[in-house]
Design an enzyme around this catalytic site. Sequence first.
Site, short mmCIF file in Angstrom:
data_model
loop_
_atom_site.label_atom_id
_atom_site.label_comp_id
_atom_site.label_asym_id
_atom_site.label_seq_id
_atom_site.Cartn_x
_atom_site.Cartn_y
_atom_site.Cartn_z
N ARG A 172 0.83 -1.21 0.00
CA ARG A 172 0.00 0.00 0.00
C ARG A 172 0.86 1.26 0.00
O ARG A 172 0.55 2.26 0.64
CB ARG A 172 -0.96 -0.01 1.20
N SER A 222 -11.38 -1.49 2.05
CA SER A 222 -10.62 -2.03 3.19
C SER A 222 -10.04 -0.86 3.99
O SER A 222 -9.30 -0.04 3.45
CB SER A 222 -9.51 -2.94 2.67
N GLU A 292 -5.38 1.93 6.11
CA GLU A 292 -5.02 1.86 4.68
C GLU A 292 -5.71 2.99 3.94
O GLU A 292 -5.15 3.57 3.01
CB GLU A 292 -5.48 0.50 4.14
#
Length: 300
Positions: A172, A222, A292
């Site tokens: 990420r 997410s 995230e």
Amino acid sequence: MQMENLITTFPEIEIKEHEPLAHYTNTKTGGPADWLAFPVDVAQVQQLVDYCHQTGLALTVIGNASNLIVRDGGIEGLVMILTRMQTVKVEGTMVTAAAGASYIEVTKIARDHSLTGLEFAAGIPGSIGGAIFMNAGAYGGETKTVVDHVTVMERDGQIHQLSNEEMDFGYRHSAVQASGAIVLDATFALKLGDQNAITAQMEDLNARRAAKQPLELPSCGSVFKRPTGYFAGKLIHDAGLQGYTSGGAQVSTKHAGFIVNVNHGTATDYLNVIHHVQETVQEKFGVQLETEVRIIGRQS
């Protein structure tokens, strides 16, 4: 040059003043942008970037806003949304997609050309720019594995290409997060494959996604990164947090890794849920959950 002249300064670019970003985020939350611009090509991006560079006007760039929370206070200065830059070009096994192109649509174009490598992204709801920015991934695949190079614009208006290695992809993470460079397009190096097999894999992953994720409700995807040695969703589930609600935001009862907007929730509701989840998981398991999702904007 006065900021209040922004709309008249760029008559060929659609620009809105005090525009609620809740109209554009997947969570259906977020305060207003002072200015929201919709460039349709690189030349228009260049004009806006040059203007901000010369005047000191704050500049924020967004795409599909699928993994983004904009605080209820909105965003200062100019917000550029790149979703009207959607060109996709296929040359042999190379696919070049503009920053605003839908990742899902790019996977379909690759499939239609019997090109394999992007199946994992078949259900990722973001734009190409966002996927590059955060090295989006799913089901064991990551964007970095198929990127050949990325064209970026620096905040001073300079345009250049970055190789896969120069993008410094990680979990990420990419180099443009720190540099602030704006992704203009990305070129993917794919391979010829069997179209039926590609289609079957994409359909399988989409079915799994639909079965497990709350796709029927607004969410930011997410929320938390995967902590080393754990799964965020399982920790949240084991902490008894599924269904936890603050205002109109709720930890999904379908998948604990998602926070959904169940009743006209605000960004503050989302942030309250995130904070409570982090505190509870830390307290129960000693694990720190990192977000995230990208969180930007002014406090309300």
